[in-house]
Design a protein around this motif. Sequence first.
Motif, PDB file in Angstrom:
ATOM      1  N   LEU A 169      -2.052 -14.998  -5.360  1.00  0.00           N
ATOM      2  CA  LEU A 169      -2.061 -13.740  -6.096  1.00  0.00           C
ATOM      3  C   LEU A 169      -0.884 -13.711  -7.061  1.00  0.00           C
ATOM      4  CD1 LEU A 169      -2.682 -11.431  -3.022  1.00  0.00           C
ATOM      5  CD2 LEU A 169      -4.307 -11.819  -4.890  1.00  0.00           C
ATOM      6  N   THR A 170      -1.098 -13.145  -8.240  1.00  0.00           N
ATOM      7  CA  THR A 170       0.027 -12.902  -9.132  1.00  0.00           C
ATOM      8  C   THR A 170       0.850 -11.770  -8.532  1.00  0.00           C
ATOM      9  OG1 THR A 170      -1.156 -11.237 -10.425  1.00  0.00           O
ATOM     10  CG2 THR A 170      -1.378 -13.550 -11.154  1.00  0.00           C
ATOM     11  N   SER A 171       2.046 -11.535  -9.038  1.00  0.00           N
ATOM     12  CA  SER A 171       2.840 -10.420  -8.505  1.00  0.00           C
ATOM     13  C   SER A 171       2.108  -9.102  -8.750  1.00  0.00           C
ATOM     14  CB  SER A 171       4.242 -10.400  -9.112  1.00  0.00           C
ATOM     15  OG  SER A 171       4.184 -10.339 -10.509  1.00  0.00           O
ATOM     16  N   TRP A 172       1.477  -8.978  -9.929  1.00  0.00           N
ATOM     17  CA  TRP A 172       0.675  -7.789 -10.214  1.00  0.00           C
ATOM     18  C   TRP A 172      -0.496  -7.715  -9.228  1.00  0.00           C
ATOM     19  CZ3 TRP A 172      -4.458  -7.159 -11.452  1.00  0.00           C
ATOM     20  CH2 TRP A 172      -4.845  -5.877 -11.857  1.00  0.00           C
ATOM     21  N   GLY A 173      -1.168  -8.834  -9.012  1.00  0.00           N
ATOM     22  CA  GLY A 173      -2.316  -8.860  -8.113  1.00  0.00           C
ATOM     23  C   GLY A 173      -1.953  -8.501  -6.688  1.00  0.00           C
ATOM     24  N   ALA A 174      -0.810  -9.003  -6.212  1.00  0.00           N
ATOM     25  CA  ALA A 174      -0.368  -8.674  -4.852  1.00  0.00           C
ATOM     26  C   ALA A 174      -0.132  -7.166  -4.723  1.00  0.00           C
ATOM     27  CB  ALA A 174       0.897  -9.454  -4.506  1.00  0.00           C
ATOM     28  N   ALA A 175       0.424  -6.558  -5.763  1.00  0.00           N
ATOM     29  CA  ALA A 175       0.653  -5.106  -5.731  1.00  0.00           C
ATOM     30  C   ALA A 175      -0.666  -4.346  -5.681  1.00  0.00           C
ATOM     31  CB  ALA A 175       1.474  -4.674  -6.942  1.00  0.00           C
ATOM     32  N   GLN A 176      -1.675  -4.824  -6.402  1.00  0.00           N
ATOM     33  CA  GLN A 176      -2.980  -4.149  -6.409  1.00  0.00           C
ATOM     34  C   GLN A 176      -3.677  -4.281  -5.056  1.00  0.00           C
ATOM     35  OE1 GLN A 176      -3.164  -2.291  -9.094  1.00  0.00           O
ATOM     36  NE2 GLN A 176      -1.349  -3.469  -9.641  1.00  0.00           N
ATOM     37  N   VAL A 177      -3.607  -5.467  -4.474  1.00  0.00           N
ATOM     38  CA  VAL A 177      -4.227  -5.681  -3.165  1.00  0.00           C
ATOM     39  C   VAL A 177      -3.502  -4.862  -2.106  1.00  0.00           C
ATOM     40  CG1 VAL A 177      -4.699  -7.413  -1.375  1.00  0.00           C
ATOM     41  CG2 VAL A 177      -5.187  -7.932  -3.780  1.00  0.00           C
ATOM     42  N   GLU A 178      -2.188  -4.774  -2.212  1.00  0.00           N
ATOM     43  CA  GLU A 178      -1.429  -3.959  -1.267  1.00  0.00           C
ATOM     44  C   GLU A 178      -1.837  -2.486  -1.379  1.00  0.00           C
ATOM     45  OE1 GLU A 178       3.079  -3.793   0.431  1.00  0.00           O
ATOM     46  OE2 GLU A 178       2.836  -4.212  -1.712  1.00  0.00           O
ATOM     47  N   ARG A 179      -2.040  -1.994  -2.591  1.00  0.00           N
ATOM     48  CA  ARG A 179      -2.528  -0.610  -2.773  1.00  0.00           C
ATOM     49  C   ARG A 179      -3.898  -0.431  -2.131  1.00  0.00           C
ATOM     50  NH1 ARG A 179      -0.566  -0.606  -8.726  1.00  0.00           N
ATOM     51  NH2 ARG A 179       1.502   0.239  -8.455  1.00  0.00           N
ATOM     52  N   ARG A 180      -4.744  -1.433  -2.310  1.00  0.00           N
ATOM     53  CA  ARG A 180      -6.088  -1.380  -1.716  1.00  0.00           C
ATOM     54  C   ARG A 180      -5.983  -1.285  -0.195  1.00  0.00           C
ATOM     55  NH1 ARG A 180     -11.384  -0.287  -2.827  1.00  0.00           N
ATOM     56  NH2 ARG A 180     -12.745  -1.418  -1.454  1.00  0.00           N
ATOM     57  N   LEU A 181      -5.138  -2.117   0.386  1.00  0.00           N
ATOM     58  CA  LEU A 181      -4.972  -2.102   1.839  1.00  0.00           C
ATOM     59  C   LEU A 181      -4.435  -0.754   2.312  1.00  0.00           C
ATOM     60  CD1 LEU A 181      -3.500  -5.681   2.355  1.00  0.00           C
ATOM     61  CD2 LEU A 181      -5.785  -4.882   3.025  1.00  0.00           C
ATOM     62  N   GLU A 182      -3.474  -0.210   1.592  1.00  0.00           N
ATOM     63  CA  GLU A 182      -2.933   1.111   1.948  1.00  0.00           C
ATOM     64  C   GLU A 182      -4.016   2.176   1.873  1.00  0.00           C
ATOM     65  OE1 GLU A 182       0.308   1.621  -0.781  1.00  0.00           O
ATOM     66  OE2 GLU A 182       1.578   0.172   0.269  1.00  0.00           O
ATOM     67  N   ALA A 183      -4.854   2.109   0.846  1.00  0.00           N
ATOM     68  CA  ALA A 183      -5.933   3.098   0.691  1.00  0.00           C
ATOM     69  C   ALA A 183      -6.955   2.978   1.816  1.00  0.00           C
ATOM     70  CB  ALA A 183      -6.608   2.922  -0.670  1.00  0.00           C
ATOM     71  N   ILE A 184      -7.272   1.755   2.209  1.00  0.00           N
ATOM     72  CA  ILE A 184      -8.226   1.550   3.306  1.00  0.00           C
ATOM     73  C   ILE A 184      -7.636   2.076   4.611  1.00  0.00           C
ATOM     74  CG2 ILE A 184      -9.342  -0.215   4.734  1.00  0.00           C
ATOM     75  CD1 ILE A 184      -9.667  -1.873   2.110  1.00  0.00           C
ATOM     76  N   HIS A 185      -6.379   1.741   4.875  1.00  0.00           N
ATOM     77  CA  HIS A 185      -5.732   2.179   6.122  1.00  0.00           C
ATOM     78  C   HIS A 185      -5.563   3.696   6.171  1.00  0.00           C
ATOM     79  CE1 HIS A 185      -4.841  -1.608   8.140  1.00  0.00           C
ATOM     80  NE2 HIS A 185      -4.634  -2.123   6.946  1.00  0.00           N
ATOM     81  N   ALA A 186      -5.422   4.338   5.015  1.00  0.00           N
ATOM     82  CA  ALA A 186      -5.255   5.797   4.981  1.00  0.00           C
ATOM     83  C   ALA A 186      -6.548   6.526   5.341  1.00  0.00           C
ATOM     84  CB  ALA A 186      -4.784   6.237   3.597  1.00  0.00           C
ATOM     85  N   GLN A 187      -7.679   5.844   5.223  1.00  0.00           N
ATOM     86  CA  GLN A 187      -8.962   6.503   5.473  1.00  0.00           C
ATOM     87  C   GLN A 187      -9.469   6.351   6.887  1.00  0.00           C
ATOM     88  OE1 GLN A 187     -11.981   5.496   2.584  1.00  0.00           O
ATOM     89  NE2 GLN A 187     -11.391   7.312   1.449  1.00  0.00           N
ATOM     90  N   THR A 188      -8.889   5.455   7.648  1.00  0.00           N
ATOM     91  CA  THR A 188      -9.390   5.231   8.994  1.00  0.00           C
ATOM     92  C   THR A 188      -8.235   4.913   9.942  1.00  0.00           C
ATOM     93  OG1 THR A 188     -10.972   3.986  10.331  1.00  0.00           O
ATOM     94  CG2 THR A 188      -9.880   2.773   8.580  1.00  0.00           C
ATOM     95  N   GLU A 189      -8.396   5.262  11.193  1.00  0.00           N
ATOM     96  CA  GLU A 189      -7.336   5.056  12.181  1.00  0.00           C
ATOM     97  C   GLU A 189      -7.137   3.581  12.485  1.00  0.00           C
ATOM     98  OE1 GLU A 189      -6.713   6.405  16.742  1.00  0.00           O
ATOM     99  OE2 GLU A 189      -7.421   7.933  15.347  1.00  0.00           O
ATOM    100  N   PHE A 190      -8.235   2.827  12.575  1.00  0.00           N
ATOM    101  CA  PHE A 190      -8.147   1.401  12.898  1.00  0.00           C
ATOM    102  C   PHE A 190      -8.958   0.601  11.889  1.00  0.00           C
ATOM    103  CE2 PHE A 190     -10.040  -2.357  14.875  1.00  0.00           C
ATOM    104  CZ  PHE A 190      -8.879  -3.063  15.192  1.00  0.00           C
ATOM    105  N   VAL A 191      -8.337  -0.406  11.317  1.00  0.00           N
ATOM    106  CA  VAL A 191      -9.026  -1.293  10.382  1.00  0.00           C
ATOM    107  C   VAL A 191      -9.018  -2.694  10.987  1.00  0.00           C
ATOM    108  CG1 VAL A 191      -9.066  -2.268   8.058  1.00  0.00           C
ATOM    109  CG2 VAL A 191      -8.300   0.090   8.408  1.00  0.00           C
ATOM    110  N   ALA A 192     -10.190  -3.204  11.315  1.00  0.00           N
ATOM    111  CA  ALA A 192     -10.304  -4.535  11.900  1.00  0.00           C
ATOM    112  C   ALA A 192      -9.998  -5.598  10.846  1.00  0.00           C
ATOM    113  CB  ALA A 192     -11.714  -4.744  12.441  1.00  0.00           C
TER     114      ALA A 192
END
Length: 172
Positions: free
Chosen positions: A56-79
């Motif tokens: 991942l580029t540094s920009w890409g890593a930041a975008q994927v990290e945002r995606r992961l945060e958004a997914i985790h914010a919507q559910t208690e457990f993410v497999a």
Amino acid sequence: AAWTPADTRGPTAWALGQAMATPEEAGLVCVGDVAVTSGRVWLPGTSRRLNRWGELTSWGAAQVERRLEAIHAQTEFVAPSHALMEPLALDTSTALPGRVLYENLARASLLTDPAVRAGSLAAWAGRSFYDRTGDVLETTRRLGHRSVNDAIRFIGLTRSSGERPPQWRRVG
């Protein structure tokens, strides 16, 4: 304001393309395949691509990290097997990453060239890597191609008649 999965789909699809994932592969990446701190994502391969690590580029890593945060914010457990590019509840398209990339290309007015398609981002990333390194074997590996000739065609590396082919050995 908190990021939502809808907000992060386009940037995440673009980040995976920059990591040389095809749209089909991007749809197969799971939450557990992402190593944001090391800037890598496991690309699972397809019937036409080998599995491998994508960078991942540094920009890409930041975008994927945002995606992961958004997914985790919507559910208690993410497999770990939860799809990173999982469609929204009302959108069950299996071609979601390709469609998202296509929409991004359209917004950037890059679709005036009929040769541009969703997979063009991975081809561009591969060609950029090759131009930086001159290493056709590593480019082939990073793209997940099974043959050097396929990778050369995919990145648009052509030669004039009489010109020598690219070096088939590792550079450096």
